[in-house]
Write a protein that holds these residues in place. Structure first.
Motif, short mmCIF file in Angstrom:
data_model
loop_
_atom_site.label_atom_id
_atom_site.label_comp_id
_atom_site.label_asym_id
_atom_site.label_seq_id
_atom_site.Cartn_x
_atom_site.Cartn_y
_atom_site.Cartn_z
N HIS A 28 -8.46 25.36 61.36
CA HIS A 28 -8.26 26.74 60.90
C HIS A 28 -7.25 26.78 59.76
CE1 HIS A 28 -9.61 28.89 64.88
NE2 HIS A 28 -10.58 28.22 64.29
N ALA A 29 -6.15 26.04 59.94
CA ALA A 29 -5.11 26.03 58.90
C ALA A 29 -5.69 25.47 57.60
CB ALA A 29 -3.92 25.21 59.37
N LEU A 30 -6.56 24.47 57.75
CA LEU A 30 -7.21 23.89 56.56
C LEU A 30 -8.11 24.92 55.87
CD1 LEU A 30 -8.05 21.36 54.80
CD2 LEU A 30 -9.90 21.04 56.45
N PHE A 31 -8.90 25.66 56.67
CA PHE A 31 -9.80 26.65 56.05
C PHE A 31 -8.99 27.71 55.30
CE2 PHE A 31 -12.58 25.78 60.02
CZ PHE A 31 -13.01 24.58 59.46
N ILE A 32 -7.86 28.09 55.88
CA ILE A 32 -7.03 29.09 55.20
C ILE A 32 -6.49 28.51 53.89
CG2 ILE A 32 -4.88 30.42 55.34
CD1 ILE A 32 -5.47 30.79 58.35
N LYS A 33 -6.02 27.29 53.97
CA LYS A 33 -5.47 26.66 52.76
C LYS A 33 -6.54 26.60 51.66
CE LYS A 33 -3.37 22.60 50.85
NZ LYS A 33 -3.31 21.14 50.92
N LEU A 34 -7.75 26.19 52.05
CA LEU A 34 -8.82 26.06 51.06
C LEU A 34 -9.24 27.41 50.47
CD1 LEU A 34 -11.09 23.40 52.82
CD2 LEU A 34 -9.60 23.05 50.84
N GLY A 35 -9.00 28.49 51.23
CA GLY A 35 -9.41 29.81 50.75
C GLY A 35 -8.34 30.50 49.93
N LEU A 36 -7.14 29.93 49.90
CA LEU A 36 -6.05 30.59 49.16
C LEU A 36 -6.11 30.24 47.67
CD1 LEU A 36 -3.16 29.97 51.71
CD2 LEU A 36 -4.05 32.22 51.02
N PRO A 37 -5.80 31.20 46.81
CA PRO A 37 -5.82 30.91 45.36
C PRO A 37 -4.72 29.89 45.00
CG PRO A 37 -5.38 33.25 45.78
CD PRO A 37 -5.40 32.58 47.11
N ALA A 38 -4.98 29.15 43.92
CA ALA A 38 -4.07 28.07 43.52
C ALA A 38 -2.66 28.57 43.22
CB ALA A 38 -4.64 27.34 42.30
N ASP A 39 -2.55 29.83 42.77
CA ASP A 39 -1.21 30.30 42.40
C ASP A 39 -0.37 30.77 43.60
OD1 ASP A 39 -2.73 32.51 42.88
OD2 ASP A 39 -2.01 33.66 41.14
N ARG A 40 -0.98 30.80 44.79
CA ARG A 40 -0.18 31.20 45.96
C ARG A 40 0.40 29.94 46.61
NH1 ARG A 40 -0.80 36.89 46.67
NH2 ARG A 40 0.91 36.63 48.11
N VAL A 41 1.27 29.31 45.86
CA VAL A 41 1.81 28.01 46.27
C VAL A 41 2.51 28.08 47.63
CG1 VAL A 41 3.31 26.10 45.55
CG2 VAL A 41 2.07 27.42 43.83
N GLY A 42 3.33 29.12 47.80
CA GLY A 42 4.10 29.24 49.04
C GLY A 42 3.19 29.32 50.26
N LEU A 43 2.15 30.15 50.17
CA LEU A 43 1.23 30.31 51.30
C LEU A 43 0.45 29.02 51.55
CD1 LEU A 43 -0.24 33.89 50.65
CD2 LEU A 43 1.32 33.20 52.49
N ARG A 44 0.07 28.37 50.45
CA ARG A 44 -0.67 27.11 50.62
C ARG A 44 0.20 26.06 51.30
NH1 ARG A 44 -5.34 26.46 47.10
NH2 ARG A 44 -4.90 24.23 47.07
N GLU A 45 1.48 26.07 50.94
CA GLU A 45 2.40 25.11 51.58
C GLU A 45 2.55 25.42 53.06
OE1 GLU A 45 5.13 23.84 47.76
OE2 GLU A 45 6.05 25.08 49.34
N GLU A 46 2.63 26.72 53.33
CA GLU A 46 2.77 27.12 54.73
C GLU A 46 1.54 26.66 55.53
OE1 GLU A 46 4.05 31.13 56.92
OE2 GLU A 46 4.30 31.24 54.74
N ALA A 47 0.37 26.85 54.93
CA ALA A 47 -0.87 26.42 55.61
C ALA A 47 -0.83 24.90 55.83
CB ALA A 47 -2.09 26.82 54.79
N GLN A 48 -0.36 24.18 54.80
CA GLN A 48 -0.27 22.72 54.91
C GLN A 48 0.69 22.31 56.03
OE1 GLN A 48 -2.22 20.31 53.35
NE2 GLN A 48 -1.21 19.00 54.87
N ASP A 49 1.79 23.06 56.15
CA ASP A 49 2.74 22.75 57.23
C ASP A 49 2.07 22.87 58.60
OD1 ASP A 49 4.71 22.27 55.42
OD2 ASP A 49 5.70 24.24 55.64
N PHE A 50 1.20 23.90 58.73
CA PHE A 50 0.48 24.04 60.00
C PHE A 50 -0.49 22.88 60.22
CE2 PHE A 50 1.83 28.55 59.85
CZ PHE A 50 2.36 28.64 61.14
N ILE A 51 -1.15 22.47 59.14
CA ILE A 51 -2.06 21.31 59.28
C ILE A 51 -1.27 20.12 59.80
CG2 ILE A 51 -3.60 19.70 58.04
CD1 ILE A 51 -4.14 21.95 56.00
N ASP A 52 -0.10 19.88 59.18
CA ASP A 52 0.73 18.72 59.58
C ASP A 52 1.21 18.87 61.02
OD1 ASP A 52 0.37 17.88 57.01
OD2 ASP A 52 2.35 18.54 56.30
#
Ligand SMILES: [Fe+2]
Length: 388
Positions: A28-52
């Motif tokens: 789920h965290a991966l799907f969210i990360k993949l759906g986030l725009p490239a400029d939302r760096v903070g949110l993408r990082e947060e999603a990555q933290d959940f993946i980890d």
């Protein structure tokens, strides 16, 4: 030693459930990360933290046979943080503060699955009233219907054949969901038996099996690059198929928990289901030890231990009894007064274990199991007690 084995079996079942959902949460965290725009760096990082984080939990779970308090707490915390993150994303989407390819309904779907997992962690008991059984079916049917909706939205408009098939599934599952909700509402009056639920559950199993095959085929097409779609990763199609398998597994267990009303007086032949059968192993032991009935897991484990036979998959002893025969196959079960006649057929090797729903018996009490050959020769007798 024996007790340990029983405990392990129970622990294994819930451990497998938890492993399943932790893997799904990571996805789920991966799907969210993949759906986030490239400029939302903070949110993408947060999603990555959940993946980890979920990956780490996955590894920890692979190395344990039991979940200790600390690990359980870590799991509960991780899931509630993930729910919070998903809710933030959903709020941002509906407030148009975030514009992304994530459908709000998809995020909402991910939230309900995480809440379902959270409840498993907090330890909801197995569903056993009609209301609980139907609540479970409603949850999963909704998940299934939404999966179909997402597939429809992810397919390229040119994929007309697949879209038509998906539309058919949408119709089937929205109808099943509607029925499940109606039945769930009727079950609020707490009936003792409700045979329509059995018929309905069988219908659900049939439709879900077909849906699973459709999803499996779609996943293969995505993997082989044979379909036009906006599916961000084949992990998504594998994910929805795995969840469908899980639903089928749950349905199989639910089915055993549904009490049946007797339409006819309960005499004559009983239905039963094979739990395990073996035709190759040799066993020793006296004739009278080779036929048995068990009304609980301890009893069954003790008997099977004598022969070194592995305990078959989970059986709900609240609803079933288990009958076994070594070097015989069980042909049929018949009731005469308080005697259950077990008709057996000699074979050279192996054994046959079956389970039978207790509610086929007219009353609680002491029953005699009489093991007879097809020619009517009595081989052995055993007693079982059916509690009310
Ligand atoms: Fe999911």
């Amino acid at each position: 030693m024996k007790k340990e084995r029983i405990k392990n079996q129970i622990v294994d079942d819930s451990l497998n459930d938890i492993r399943f959902w932790v893997a799904r949460m990571k996805e789920h965290a991966l799907f969210i990360k993949l759906g986030l725009p490239a400029d939302r760096v903070g949110l993408r990082e947060e999603a990555q933290d959940f993946i980890d984080e979920f990956e780490e939990l996955e590894e920890r779970l692979n190395n344990v046979t039991e979940i200790n308090t600390e690990l359980l707490q870590n799991l509960i915390d991780a899931v509630s943080d993930l729910i919070g993150f998903k809710q933030d994303i959903l709020n941002m989407l509906v407030e148009c503060e975030l514009r992304s390819s994530l459908m709000p309904s998809l995020v909402d779907h991910l939230i309900s699955e995480a809440i379902y997992f959270q409840e498993i962690l907090i330890n909801t008991p197995e569903p056993n009233t009609f209301r609980e059984i139907l609540q479970e079916e409603v949850f999963w049917l909704q998940i299934m219907e939404e999966h179909v909706e997402f597939i429809i939205h992810l397919l390229d408009p040119s994929e007309k054949t697949l879209l038509t098939q998906a539309e058919q599934f949408r119709e089937i599952f929205s109808r099943l969901l509607e029925i499940a909700r109606d039945l769930e509402s009727m079950a609020e009056s707490l009936p003792d038996c409700f045979n329509t639920v059995i018929r309905f559950t069988n219908e659900v199993i049939e439709a879900t099996t077909e849906l699973r095959d459709f999803k499996a085929a779609a996943h293969e097409l995505v993997e082989d690059c044979q379909v036009l779609s906006t599916v961000p990763t084949p992990i998504l199609t594998a994910h929805v198929r795995l969840e469908t398998d899980k639903f089928l597994e749950e349905l199989d267990e639910l089915k055993d928990n549904i009490p049946e009303c007797d339409a006819e007086p309960p005499t004559g032949e009983f239905d039963f289901e094979t739990l395990a059968r073996n035709n190759t192993d040799n066993f020793r032991g006296r004739l009278e030890e080779r036929f048995f009935g068990a009304t609980n897991l301890v009893e069954l484990t003790n008997i099977l231990d004598e022969f070194g036979i592995q305990i078959p998959s989970r059986t709900d002893f609240n609803r079933n009894i288990v009958i076994g025969a070594i070097e015989y196959d069980i042909d049929s079960l018949n009731l005469e007064n308080m005697t259950i006649q077990v008709v057996v057929n000699r074979k050279q090797r192996g054994y046959h274990l079956i389970k039978m729903l207790k509610n086929q018996l007219p009353n609680p009490g002491n029953y005699t199991l009489e093991f007879v050959t097809t020619r009517g020769t009595t081989l052995d007798r055993d007693q079982i007690n059916i509690e009310s």
